[in-house]
Design a protein around this motif. Sequence first.
Motif, PDB file in Angstrom:
ATOM      1  N   ALA A 147       0.832  -1.202   0.000  1.00 15.30           N
ATOM      2  CA  ALA A 147       0.000   0.000   0.000  1.00 15.30           C
ATOM      3  C   ALA A 147       0.867   1.253   0.000  1.00 15.30           C
ATOM      4  CB  ALA A 147      -0.932  -0.008   1.206  1.00 15.30           C
ATOM      5  N   LYS A 148       1.912   1.255   0.811  1.00 15.71           N
ATOM      6  CA  LYS A 148       2.769   2.439   0.876  1.00 15.71           C
ATOM      7  C   LYS A 148       3.477   2.666  -0.467  1.00 15.71           C
ATOM      8  CE  LYS A 148       4.738   5.968   2.813  1.00 15.71           C
ATOM      9  NZ  LYS A 148       5.666   5.995   3.945  1.00 15.71           N
ATOM     10  N   VAL A 149       3.963   1.619  -1.096  1.00 17.15           N
ATOM     11  CA  VAL A 149       4.641   1.763  -2.390  1.00 17.15           C
ATOM     12  C   VAL A 149       3.693   2.342  -3.426  1.00 17.15           C
ATOM     13  CG1 VAL A 149       5.694   0.519  -4.313  1.00 17.15           C
ATOM     14  CG2 VAL A 149       6.315  -0.074  -1.968  1.00 17.15           C
ATOM     15  N   LEU A 150       2.523   1.748  -3.555  1.00 20.19           N
ATOM     16  CA  LEU A 150       1.597   2.184  -4.597  1.00 20.19           C
ATOM     17  C   LEU A 150       1.104   3.604  -4.345  1.00 20.19           C
ATOM     18  CD1 LEU A 150      -1.030   0.067  -6.377  1.00 20.19           C
ATOM     19  CD2 LEU A 150      -1.691   2.313  -5.522  1.00 20.19           C
ATOM     20  N   ILE A 151       0.789   3.921  -3.089  1.00 22.08           N
ATOM     21  CA  ILE A 151       0.226   5.234  -2.794  1.00 22.08           C
ATOM     22  C   ILE A 151       1.276   6.326  -2.903  1.00 22.08           C
ATOM     23  CG2 ILE A 151      -0.720   6.601  -0.872  1.00 22.08           C
ATOM     24  CD1 ILE A 151      -2.434   4.103  -0.213  1.00 22.08           C
ATOM     25  N   VAL A 152       2.510   6.045  -2.524  1.00 21.58           N
ATOM     26  CA  VAL A 152       3.575   7.034  -2.707  1.00 21.58           C
ATOM     27  C   VAL A 152       3.745   7.355  -4.187  1.00 21.58           C
ATOM     28  CG1 VAL A 152       6.086   7.317  -2.644  1.00 21.58           C
ATOM     29  CG2 VAL A 152       4.867   6.603  -0.591  1.00 21.58           C
ATOM     30  N   ARG A 153       3.761   6.333  -5.020  1.00 21.66           N
ATOM     31  CA  ARG A 153       3.975   6.565  -6.445  1.00 21.66           C
ATOM     32  C   ARG A 153       2.757   7.208  -7.101  1.00 21.66           C
ATOM     33  NH1 ARG A 153       7.726   1.260  -8.089  1.00 21.66           N
ATOM     34  NH2 ARG A 153       9.401   1.821  -6.626  1.00 21.66           N
ATOM     35  N   ALA A 154       1.559   6.851  -6.640  1.00 26.34           N
ATOM     36  CA  ALA A 154       0.361   7.516  -7.154  1.00 26.34           C
ATOM     37  C   ALA A 154       0.347   8.982  -6.744  1.00 26.34           C
ATOM     38  CB  ALA A 154      -0.892   6.815  -6.631  1.00 26.34           C
ATOM     39  N   GLY A 155       0.741   9.272  -5.500  1.00 26.32           N
ATOM     40  CA  GLY A 155       0.782  10.648  -5.038  1.00 26.32           C
ATOM     41  C   GLY A 155       1.771  11.486  -5.817  1.00 26.32           C
ATOM     42  N   ARG A 156       2.908  10.893  -6.122  1.00 25.21           N
ATOM     43  CA  ARG A 156       3.918  11.611  -6.908  1.00 25.21           C
ATOM     44  C   ARG A 156       3.387  11.914  -8.317  1.00 25.21           C
ATOM     45  NH1 ARG A 156       8.149   7.902  -6.909  1.00 25.21           N
ATOM     46  NH2 ARG A 156       8.585   8.577  -4.789  1.00 25.21           N
ATOM     47  N   PHE A 157       2.739  10.930  -8.916  1.00 21.45           N
ATOM     48  CA  PHE A 157       2.197  11.119 -10.268  1.00 21.45           C
ATOM     49  C   PHE A 157       1.101  12.185 -10.268  1.00 21.45           C
ATOM     50  CE2 PHE A 157      -0.973  10.171 -13.514  1.00 21.45           C
ATOM     51  CZ  PHE A 157      -0.190  10.084 -14.662  1.00 21.45           C
ATOM     52  N   ILE A 158       0.174  12.093  -9.326  1.00 23.65           N
ATOM     53  CA  ILE A 158      -0.954  13.035  -9.295  1.00 23.65           C
ATOM     54  C   ILE A 158      -0.478  14.454  -9.010  1.00 23.65           C
ATOM     55  CG2 ILE A 158      -2.990  13.672  -7.922  1.00 23.65           C
ATOM     56  CD1 ILE A 158      -3.620  10.660  -7.765  1.00 23.65           C
ATOM     57  N   ALA A 159       0.456  14.608  -8.081  1.00 24.82           N
ATOM     58  CA  ALA A 159       0.984  15.941  -7.784  1.00 24.82           C
ATOM     59  C   ALA A 159       1.698  16.526  -8.999  1.00 24.82           C
ATOM     60  CB  ALA A 159       1.922  15.876  -6.587  1.00 24.82           C
ATOM     61  N   ASP A 160       2.521  15.718  -9.662  1.00 32.39           N
ATOM     62  CA  ASP A 160       3.255  16.195 -10.834  1.00 32.39           C
ATOM     63  C   ASP A 160       2.306  16.581 -11.965  1.00 32.39           C
ATOM     64  OD1 ASP A 160       5.595  15.770  -9.490  1.00 32.39           O
ATOM     65  OD2 ASP A 160       6.152  13.939 -10.561  1.00 32.39           O
ATOM     66  N   GLN A 161       1.320  15.724 -12.221  1.00 39.01           N
ATOM     67  CA  GLN A 161       0.379  16.017 -13.300  1.00 39.01           C
ATOM     68  C   GLN A 161      -0.481  17.235 -12.970  1.00 39.01           C
ATOM     69  OE1 GLN A 161       0.148  14.488 -16.393  1.00 39.01           O
ATOM     70  NE2 GLN A 161       2.072  13.596 -15.700  1.00 39.01           N
ATOM     71  N   GLY A 162      -0.890  17.361 -11.710  1.00 36.30           N
ATOM     72  CA  GLY A 162      -1.675  18.522 -11.312  1.00 36.30           C
ATOM     73  C   GLY A 162      -0.922  19.817 -11.547  1.00 36.30           C
ATOM     74  N   ILE A 163       0.354  19.823 -11.197  1.00 31.74           N
ATOM     75  CA  ILE A 163       1.180  21.016 -11.424  1.00 31.74           C
ATOM     76  C   ILE A 163       1.356  21.276 -12.915  1.00 31.74           C
ATOM     77  CG2 ILE A 163       3.519  21.923 -11.173  1.00 31.74           C
ATOM     78  CD1 ILE A 163       3.600  20.557  -8.414  1.00 31.74           C
ATOM     79  N   GLN A 164       1.595  20.227 -13.682  1.00 32.06           N
ATOM     80  CA  GLN A 164       1.774  20.394 -15.127  1.00 32.06           C
ATOM     81  C   GLN A 164       0.512  20.955 -15.780  1.00 32.06           C
ATOM     82  OE1 GLN A 164       4.405  19.844 -17.296  1.00 32.06           O
ATOM     83  NE2 GLN A 164       5.671  19.678 -15.470  1.00 32.06           N
ATOM     84  N   LEU A 165      -0.641  20.464 -15.388  1.00 36.94           N
ATOM     85  CA  LEU A 165      -1.886  20.923 -16.004  1.00 36.94           C
ATOM     86  C   LEU A 165      -2.251  22.339 -15.569  1.00 36.94           C
ATOM     87  CD1 LEU A 165      -3.989  17.647 -15.826  1.00 36.94           C
ATOM     88  CD2 LEU A 165      -3.005  18.700 -17.853  1.00 36.94           C
ATOM     89  N   HIS A 166      -1.803  22.744 -14.393  1.00 31.20           N
ATOM     90  CA  HIS A 166      -2.040  24.120 -13.945  1.00 31.20           C
ATOM     91  C   HIS A 166      -1.070  25.109 -14.586  1.00 31.20           C
ATOM     92  CE1 HIS A 166      -4.676  22.624 -10.717  1.00 31.20           C
ATOM     93  NE2 HIS A 166      -5.023  23.876 -10.518  1.00 31.20           N
TER      94      HIS A 166
END
Length: 380
Positions: free
Chosen positions: A319-338
């Motif tokens: 759970a920690k592995v998947l959620i850390v990597r999902a959080g990194r992806f979502i944060a990066d994409q959110g910044i890119q789209l903004h």
Amino acid sequence: MDFKLSEEQQMLQDTVSRLVRDSYDFESRERFAASEEGFSVAFWQQLGELGLTAVPFVSEYGGFGGGGVETLLTMTELGRGLCLEPYLHSVIFAGGLLAQLGNDEQRAELLPQVASGQLQLAVAVDEPTSHYQLHDVRTRAEAVSGGWKLNGRKSVVVAGHSAGMIVVSARTAGSDRDESGVSLFLLDPNAPGVSRRVYPTMDGRKACELYLENVVVSAAVLLGETDQALTALRYQQGRAIAAQCAEAVGSMEAVCDLTLDYLKTRKQFGQVIGKFQVLQHRMVDMRIELDQATSMAILAACAADAPDSDDRSRTLAAAKVLIVRAGRFIADQGIQLHGGIGLTWEYVLSHHAKHLLMLSHQFGNDDHHLKTYSRLMQVD
């Protein structure tokens, strides 16, 4: 599987959601972060008055007997609001250690105070050289007449500057990296020989370095049996990891909502950018990652209070592995789209991104937990 919430669970989620929504707008959070405590004392008191700090404790000590799912619901809403209060470290981690290892007198005296929010706890287990290894303890506790003498240093003690009591790991036997010989102590941070250096963390919270120089404590502050604390430390850190995963999911949900709203309103070339198919695809990718992370957070919550086993440890590590990597992806994409606004300090998205990055390193990063998962795999 049926993941529907019970009526009581739905009421709990609604209560936390309403409290965060009414009390924790972004401007207020910035004001709380700049205060001496680094969080809202009034909000912490509200958590206690509404019984939210009592959720994971048994009724004997003023709690409601909640489990991993109730913790999941609470932490998700606190994560969505970027709440600064040390709920995870005081109620879940330190409170869990006290409930598991404390003797009858310690539990009777302290747990009702923790459950009501009157007593804030912190946990000091990390050291400059430990790198996520709970058994790498160089702080020493030497037996003296009537108690113990502690010497050493603890790093990144989240909310340790404001805690009324700190749970400290120290080595009472063996060498620095032995699995046995680790003990826990309930330390008064105002005791002679204790000093703290307070600093802000990257996500706006406060932590401290804890220095112990010939700190003499009584035998009554020993938590659990001498030399035998490591198993409980690992178990309770597992509960904290499950709660942290839920907190991260709440933050990721907020990033997705902010990004979707931005795509619906930001115009370029005479139309809202949300009409561009390539941006729609990236938004869908973010939601897919969020859905998968949510499922893993639910799985971690269901495993958090299970008896200690390799299967439980594997589930929490995954759970920690998947959620850390999902959080990194979502944060990066959110910044890119903004675009540029996504990085500005005055916009809440950047704070969610920093918070997700901070969570990714607490209690072990994804590489650490991937190694743990690999080690625990059973090969047929």
